[in-house]
Enzyme design. Structure first.
Site, PDB file in Angstrom:
ATOM      1  CB  THR A  61      -0.558   0.794  -4.483  1.00  0.00           C
ATOM      2  OG1 THR A  61      -0.070   1.114  -3.383  1.00  0.00           O
ATOM      3  CG2 THR A  61      -1.003  -0.681  -4.295  1.00  0.00           C
TER       4      THR A  61
ATOM      5  CG  MET B 253      -0.378   0.132   2.492  1.00  0.00           C
ATOM      6  SD  MET B 253      -1.279   0.042   4.014  1.00  0.00           S
ATOM      7  CE  MET B 253      -1.599   1.649   4.001  1.00  0.00           C
ATOM      8  CB  CYS B 254       1.609   4.198  -1.454  1.00  0.00           C
ATOM      9  SG  CYS B 254       0.280   4.510  -2.960  1.00  0.00           S
ATOM     10  CB  THR B 255      -0.007   8.028   1.621  1.00  0.00           C
ATOM     11  OG1 THR B 255       0.683   8.494   0.631  1.00  0.00           O
ATOM     12  CG2 THR B 255       1.129   7.946   2.621  1.00  0.00           C
TER      13      THR B 255
END
Length: 85
Positions: free
Chosen positions: A27, A19-21
Site C-alpha cells: 500500500t 489496502m494490503c495485509t
C-alpha cells in the site's frame, strides 16, 4: 504497481479502497508512486510513508518510489480527479 495505479486513476473505479495485509508495504509503495504522479516532492512522500509505516519502514520500498518512472502509467492522467488532490 502500474496495474494498481491504472485502476486507481480510472474514473469508473472511484471510490476505491487500497489496502494490503500489512497496511504499509505494498500500500505504501502504491500510494508513494501515486503521490509522485500527483507531483509531490520526494521529501513529502518519504515523510508520509514514514508517518504510516512507523518503525517498520522499508528503505527498499522508498528507493523504489524514488526511482519510479511515472511515464509508465498508461491511464489518461489528465482526466483523473485523483491527480488533482
Amino acid at each position: 504497481v502500474t496495474d494498481a495505479l491504472d485502476t486507481l486513476l480510472l474514473k469508473e473505479s472511484a471510490p476505491c479502497l487500497l489496502m494490503c495485509t500489512s497496511g504499509y508495504r505494498i500500500t505504501g509503495v502504491v500510494v508513494g508512486c501515486l503521490r509522485k504522479l500527483q507531483g509531490w516532492a520526494f521529501s513529502s512522500i518519504r515523510d508520509e510513508f514514514k508517518r504510516f509505516a512507523g518503525v517498520r519502514i522499508i528503505y527498499n520500498a522508498l528507493q523504489f518510489v524514488e526511482n519510479f518512472d511515472v511515464d509508465v502509467v498508461a491511464s489518461d492522467m489528465e482526466s483523473s480527479s485523483v491527480l488533482k488532490l
